[in-house]
Design a protein around this motif. Structure first.
Motif, PDB file in Angstrom:
ATOM      1  N   ALA A   1       0.831  -1.207   0.000  1.00  0.00           N
ATOM      2  CA  ALA A   1       0.000   0.000   0.000  1.00  0.00           C
ATOM      3  C   ALA A   1       0.865   1.256   0.000  1.00  0.00           C
ATOM      4  O   ALA A   1       0.584   2.215  -0.736  1.00  0.00           O
ATOM      5  CB  ALA A   1      -0.951  -0.012   1.192  1.00  0.00           C
ATOM      6  N   MET A   2       1.910   1.262   0.806  1.00  0.00           N
ATOM      7  CA  MET A   2       2.792   2.427   0.857  1.00  0.00           C
ATOM      8  C   MET A   2       3.477   2.660  -0.486  1.00  0.00           C
ATOM      9  O   MET A   2       3.540   3.795  -0.971  1.00  0.00           O
ATOM     10  CB  MET A   2       3.836   2.264   1.970  1.00  0.00           C
ATOM     11  CG  MET A   2       3.263   2.377   3.367  1.00  0.00           C
ATOM     12  SD  MET A   2       2.563   3.999   3.748  1.00  0.00           S
ATOM     13  CE  MET A   2       4.047   4.996   3.775  1.00  0.00           C
ATOM     14  N   ASP A   3       3.996   1.596  -1.100  1.00  0.00           N
ATOM     15  CA  ASP A   3       4.664   1.746  -2.395  1.00  0.00           C
ATOM     16  C   ASP A   3       3.686   2.224  -3.477  1.00  0.00           C
ATOM     17  O   ASP A   3       4.035   3.065  -4.310  1.00  0.00           O
ATOM     18  CB  ASP A   3       5.335   0.444  -2.819  1.00  0.00           C
ATOM     19  CG  ASP A   3       6.638   0.188  -2.083  1.00  0.00           C
ATOM     20  OD1 ASP A   3       7.154   1.103  -1.406  1.00  0.00           O
ATOM     21  OD2 ASP A   3       7.147  -0.952  -2.178  1.00  0.00           O
ATOM     22  N   LEU A   4       2.466   1.693  -3.474  1.00  0.00           N
ATOM     23  CA  LEU A   4       1.459   2.143  -4.432  1.00  0.00           C
ATOM     24  C   LEU A   4       1.133   3.621  -4.222  1.00  0.00           C
ATOM     25  O   LEU A   4       1.036   4.397  -5.176  1.00  0.00           O
ATOM     26  CB  LEU A   4       0.183   1.305  -4.308  1.00  0.00           C
ATOM     27  CG  LEU A   4       0.274  -0.136  -4.801  1.00  0.00           C
ATOM     28  CD1 LEU A   4      -0.932  -0.938  -4.331  1.00  0.00           C
ATOM     29  CD2 LEU A   4       0.407  -0.196  -6.320  1.00  0.00           C
TER      30      LEU A   4
ATOM     31  N   LEU B   1      -2.008   7.742   8.470  1.00  0.00           N
ATOM     32  CA  LEU B   1      -1.184   8.934   8.699  1.00  0.00           C
ATOM     33  C   LEU B   1      -0.383   9.312   7.461  1.00  0.00           C
ATOM     34  O   LEU B   1      -0.074  10.482   7.245  1.00  0.00           O
ATOM     35  CB  LEU B   1      -0.245   8.719   9.887  1.00  0.00           C
ATOM     36  CG  LEU B   1      -0.909   8.805  11.261  1.00  0.00           C
ATOM     37  CD1 LEU B   1       0.061   8.362  12.356  1.00  0.00           C
ATOM     38  CD2 LEU B   1      -1.417  10.219  11.533  1.00  0.00           C
ATOM     39  N   ALA B   2      -0.061   8.320   6.644  1.00  0.00           N
ATOM     40  CA  ALA B   2       0.695   8.577   5.413  1.00  0.00           C
ATOM     41  C   ALA B   2      -0.207   9.072   4.272  1.00  0.00           C
ATOM     42  O   ALA B   2       0.293   9.434   3.211  1.00  0.00           O
ATOM     43  CB  ALA B   2       1.429   7.303   4.984  1.00  0.00           C
ATOM     44  N   GLY B   3      -1.520   9.065   4.488  1.00  0.00           N
ATOM     45  CA  GLY B   3      -2.442   9.555   3.470  1.00  0.00           C
ATOM     46  C   GLY B   3      -3.197   8.486   2.710  1.00  0.00           C
ATOM     47  O   GLY B   3      -3.962   8.795   1.796  1.00  0.00           O
ATOM     48  N   ILE B   4      -3.004   7.243   3.087  1.00  0.00           N
ATOM     49  CA  ILE B   4      -3.749   6.145   2.463  1.00  0.00           C
ATOM     50  C   ILE B   4      -5.146   6.137   3.074  1.00  0.00           C
ATOM     51  O   ILE B   4      -5.315   6.308   4.281  1.00  0.00           O
ATOM     52  CB  ILE B   4      -3.016   4.803   2.683  1.00  0.00           C
ATOM     53  CG1 ILE B   4      -1.689   4.834   1.912  1.00  0.00           C
ATOM     54  CG2 ILE B   4      -3.884   3.625   2.265  1.00  0.00           C
ATOM     55  CD1 ILE B   4      -0.770   3.681   2.223  1.00  0.00           C
TER      56      ILE B   4
END
Length: 179
Positions: free
Chosen positions: A113-116, A147-150
Motif C-alpha cells: 500500500a505504501m509503495d502504491l 497517517l501517510a495519506g492512504i
C-alpha cells in the motif's frame, strides 16, 4: 472516489497455514470472498499475489475457487511492487485507484500500500478484509497507513461507493453477495 472504470482490487498473500492463524479469521475470509465477488460483478481488474508459495502454501480454497479464470503472481518481496509481474499487471489494468486486501496488514499489505501510494496511486485499504496474527499489529498498520495519506474503507463502503445507485440488476446481485 472509487469508480468502476478506474479501480482494481489487489489481493495480498492469503495463503496456507498463515491465513488460518489470522486475527478474526472467519470474518476475514468472509469479507475477502465478498470483495472478490463484488469486484467480479463490477468487472474490476483483480491482481492476486502469493508470497513464496512453495514455502507458505497456496491461496486459501475459499478464494481460489472464486478466481479460477486467473493465476496468482508469485513474489518474494514483501511489497508486491517489488515484483515485475505485479507491476506489469498493474500497468495493464490502467487503474489509478487501488483497493488492497489480504495479509499480513503490518508487513506485505503495509509495504504494498505504501509503495502504491508513493507511486501516485489512490490507495484504499479495506480494513475488514485485511488482518495480522495479532490485532495490535493490524491496528498499527492501519494507523500508520492512514497517517501517510492512504484511505481506509470497508467492504460494504467500497462496494456501495462503486455501485453508486440503488437500482438495477447489478444492485440486486450486489445485495445478494453482501447478505
Amino acid at each position: 472516489m472509487l469508480d468502476t472504470d478506474n479501480t482494481a482490487l489487489v489481493i495480498i498473500d492469503v495463503q496456507g497455514k498463515l491465513a488460518q492463524i489470522m486475527y478474526q479469521r472467519d470474518e476475514l475470509f468472509s469479507q475477502l470472498q465478498v470483495m472478490v465477488k463484488g469486484a467480479q460483478l463490477m468487472k474490476l481488474p483483480i491482481i492476486w499475489v502469493e508470497q513464496i508459495p512453495d514455502k507458505l502454501g497456496t491461496t486459501i480454497p475459499e478464494l481460489q475457487n472464486l478466481l479460477t479464470d486467473q493465476s496468482p503472481i508469485a513474489k518474494n518481496t514483501f511489497s508486491a511492487c517489488g515484483n515485475h509481474k505485479f507491476q506489469a499487471a498493474l500497468e495493464a489494468s490502467q487503474c489509478s485507484n487501488i483497493m488492497v486486501v489480504g495479509i499480513e496488514a503490518h508487513i506485505c499489505v503495509y509495504q504494498t500500500a505504501m509503495d502504491l501510494h508513493l507511486a501516485g496511486h489512490h490507495v484504499e485499504v479495506v480494513t475488514d478484509a485485511v488482518s495480522s496474527r495479532h490485532p495490535a499489529n493490524k491496528q498499527l498498520a492501519l494507523d500508520k497507513m492512514a497517517l501517510a495519506g492512504i484511505k481506509m474503507t470497508s467492504t460494504e463502503m467500497a462496494l456501495f461507493e462503486l455501485q453508486r445507485v440503488a437500482e438495477g440488476d447489478q444492485f440486486k446481485q450486489l445485495l445478494s453477495i453482501i447478505k
